[in-house]
Design an enzyme around this catalytic site. Structure first.
Site, PDB file in Angstrom:
ATOM      1  N   SER A 100      53.869 -28.278 -27.811  1.00 49.03           N
ATOM      2  CA  SER A 100      54.432 -28.322 -26.456  1.00 49.03           C
ATOM      3  C   SER A 100      55.270 -29.562 -26.164  1.00 49.03           C
ATOM      4  O   SER A 100      55.926 -29.620 -25.120  1.00 49.03           O
ATOM      5  CB  SER A 100      53.318 -28.195 -25.415  1.00 49.03           C
ATOM      6  OG  SER A 100      52.855 -26.864 -25.358  1.00 49.03           O
ATOM      7  N   LYS A 103      58.816 -28.765 -25.339  1.00 54.88           N
ATOM      8  CA  LYS A 103      59.238 -28.335 -24.006  1.00 54.88           C
ATOM      9  C   LYS A 103      60.174 -29.329 -23.316  1.00 54.88           C
ATOM     10  O   LYS A 103      61.182 -28.920 -22.731  1.00 54.88           O
ATOM     11  CB  LYS A 103      58.015 -28.050 -23.128  1.00 54.88           C
ATOM     12  CG  LYS A 103      57.243 -26.790 -23.539  1.00 54.88           C
ATOM     13  CD  LYS A 103      56.013 -26.591 -22.666  1.00 54.88           C
ATOM     14  CE  LYS A 103      55.354 -25.235 -22.909  1.00 54.88           C
ATOM     15  NZ  LYS A 103      54.747 -25.123 -24.248  1.00 54.88           N
ATOM     16  N   TYR A 219      50.587 -22.357 -17.017  1.00 52.10           N
ATOM     17  CA  TYR A 219      51.162 -22.782 -18.287  1.00 52.10           C
ATOM     18  C   TYR A 219      51.364 -21.573 -19.185  1.00 52.10           C
ATOM     19  O   TYR A 219      50.443 -20.769 -19.380  1.00 52.10           O
ATOM     20  CB  TYR A 219      50.224 -23.777 -18.948  1.00 52.10           C
ATOM     21  CG  TYR A 219      50.871 -24.673 -19.957  1.00 52.10           C
ATOM     22  CD1 TYR A 219      52.063 -25.327 -19.662  1.00 52.10           C
ATOM     23  CD2 TYR A 219      50.283 -24.910 -21.188  1.00 52.10           C
ATOM     24  CE1 TYR A 219      52.655 -26.175 -20.578  1.00 52.10           C
ATOM     25  CE2 TYR A 219      50.857 -25.754 -22.105  1.00 52.10           C
ATOM     26  CZ  TYR A 219      52.049 -26.383 -21.804  1.00 52.10           C
ATOM     27  OH  TYR A 219      52.639 -27.221 -22.725  1.00 52.10           O
TER      28      TYR A 219
END
Length: 426
Positions: A100, A103, A219
């Site tokens: 992540s 991101k 999420y």
């Protein structure tokens, strides 16, 4: 700066100067005296990071790690610990799965396109991926069977680009939680084939949203969908856009979705064999297995030197080495809270930023100062499920970046490292 114990790391050049400029090696033999604009570090206190990471390795909590604390554009702490894999010591050029921590990079690319005038934050997602025009929200009847009672209702408003950046789109993940929508993400064949970004986004569009857009921080695959938006807007693959707009000009030479040069495969850091699963349906992938799917929310691999240049650019307000990537206004917009009081966005048990933080465009953003989580207002951060994490502290002109591959230890380490760092900052 403290000396390295690893001779291979001692000769590595972290190219924190610009592309095209002379490459300045970091001196590992002496400390650089920073020109303080706020607080400065006690080197003796900062060296407690040594004891902490040596202990984590000795206790077999983590295989190894690379740790960087950078202030005023210069490293004040940089070292390696433990092993990269079962046969090699950790080195500073080791390659890590970001998960992540991909991101923020994809989110920056979206904001670059916004600045180019190629899309707007309030644009409906369906403008770029029409399949989302018919998206539905899944509801579970109270007391009913999760499948028999599951129903679909229309959207009250379209998903926007801003929703995807904020994780308020209703698009979720399938590897945590047990509500009916999340279970469908886990049960359906989202990962089972070699999808390209276009076909993968079409498949996600057919899944029910977990809630109405703009109502809950949830999420999920929002940033992966942004990766497909980038392809539609640019007419190129996500990797080519990231390479041309960010990686190449920033000098992020080891950042990609897959390792195509097999000579670099041995540089990949690995977790312990018993610490490879990050959820019931997700395990640590092999970055040398090249697939068509370029996951903008989870797929990048990177070195600490590469990610440090990306963070320094953000800390500088969108510039590095005389080149501007984003305006200062865009960086400010990305790193302020967009889901606080008055936003209409709720938080549930799975609100991962925590009670002291809101969320911006790709980052958790500190909104409260609390003793158990030291750090100033306006600090922004994120982590990766594989074990990597960072935070950027504009008030003290610094960032902290830790790279390891230990899914089970990531939250513990961030809490511990944060306390050591701020105890050393006076």
């Amino acid at each position: 700066m403290k000396r390295w114990r690893n001779s291979a790391a001692a000769i590595l050049l972290l190219t924190l100067c610009g592309v095209g400029a002379s490459v300045v090696p970091i001196s590992f033999a002496r400390a650089e005296k920073a020109q303080s604009v706020a607080r400065t570090f006690s080197q003796d206190q900062l060296l407690k990071l040594d004891d902490y990471f040596l202990g984590m390795v000795a206790e077999r909590k983590i295989p190894g790690a690379v740790v960087l604390v950078q202030q005023h554009g210069k490293p004040v702490y940089l070292d390696t610990f433990g092993n990269r894999d079962s046969g090699h010591p950790m080195t500073a050029d080791s390659i890590f799965r970001l998960y992540s921590m991909s991101k923020p990079i994809t989110s920056v690319a979206i904001m670059m396109l916004v600045e180019d005038g190629k899309l707007k934050l309030d644009d409906p997602l369906s403008k770029y991926i029409p399949a989302f025009a018919t998206a539905k929200v899944g509801l579970d009847a109270n007391g009913g069977d999760e499948h028999a009672s599951f129903g679909l209702v229309p959207l009250q408003r379209p998903i926007t680009i801003a929703d995807l950046l904020k994780h308020t789109s209703g698009i979720t993940y399938g590897f945590y939680g047990d509500d009916p929508a999340r279970k469908r993400y886990a049960q359906l064949d989202v990962f089972g084939r070699d999808w390209d970004n276009a076909s993968w986004a079409e498949r996600i569009a057919k899944l029910p949203l977990a809630e109405q857009p703009g109502t809950l921080w949830n999420y999920g695959h929002s940033t992966d969908i942004l990766g497909r938006v980038i392809e539609v807007v640019s007419g190129d693959t996500l990797y080519h856009v990231l390479r041309d707009r960010l990686f190449a000009p920033l000098g992020m030479t080891d950042t990609s979705f897959y390792i195509t040069d097999l000579n670099h495969r041995e540089r990949v850091a690995e977790p312990f064999a018993s610490d490879r699963m990050v959820g019931p349906v997700v395990g640590m992938h092999d970055p040398a297995e090249v697939m068509r799917w370029e996951a903008g929310g989870s797929g990048l691999v990177c070195t600490i030197a590469d990610y440090a240049r990306f963070l320094q650019m953000l800390l500088n307000g969108g510039t590095l080495d005389g080149r501007r990537y984003l305006t200062a206004a865009s960086v400010k917009e990305m790193t302020r809270d967009h889901i606080g009081p008055g936003s209409g966005v709720a938080r549930d048990y799975y609100y991962f930023p925590g009670a002291a933080s809101g969320f911006g465009y790709g980052f958790a953003v500190r909104t409260k100062e609390i003793a158990e989580e030291p750090g100033p207002l306006g600090e922004y951060r994120w982590d990766g499920v594989g074990g990597t994490f960072f935070w950027v502290d504009p008030a003290d002109d610094m960032f902290v970046l830790v790279m390891t591959q230990a899914p089970s230890q990531r939250w513990r380490m961030e809490v511990d490292v944060r306390k050591i760092v701020y105890d050393a900052l006076k």
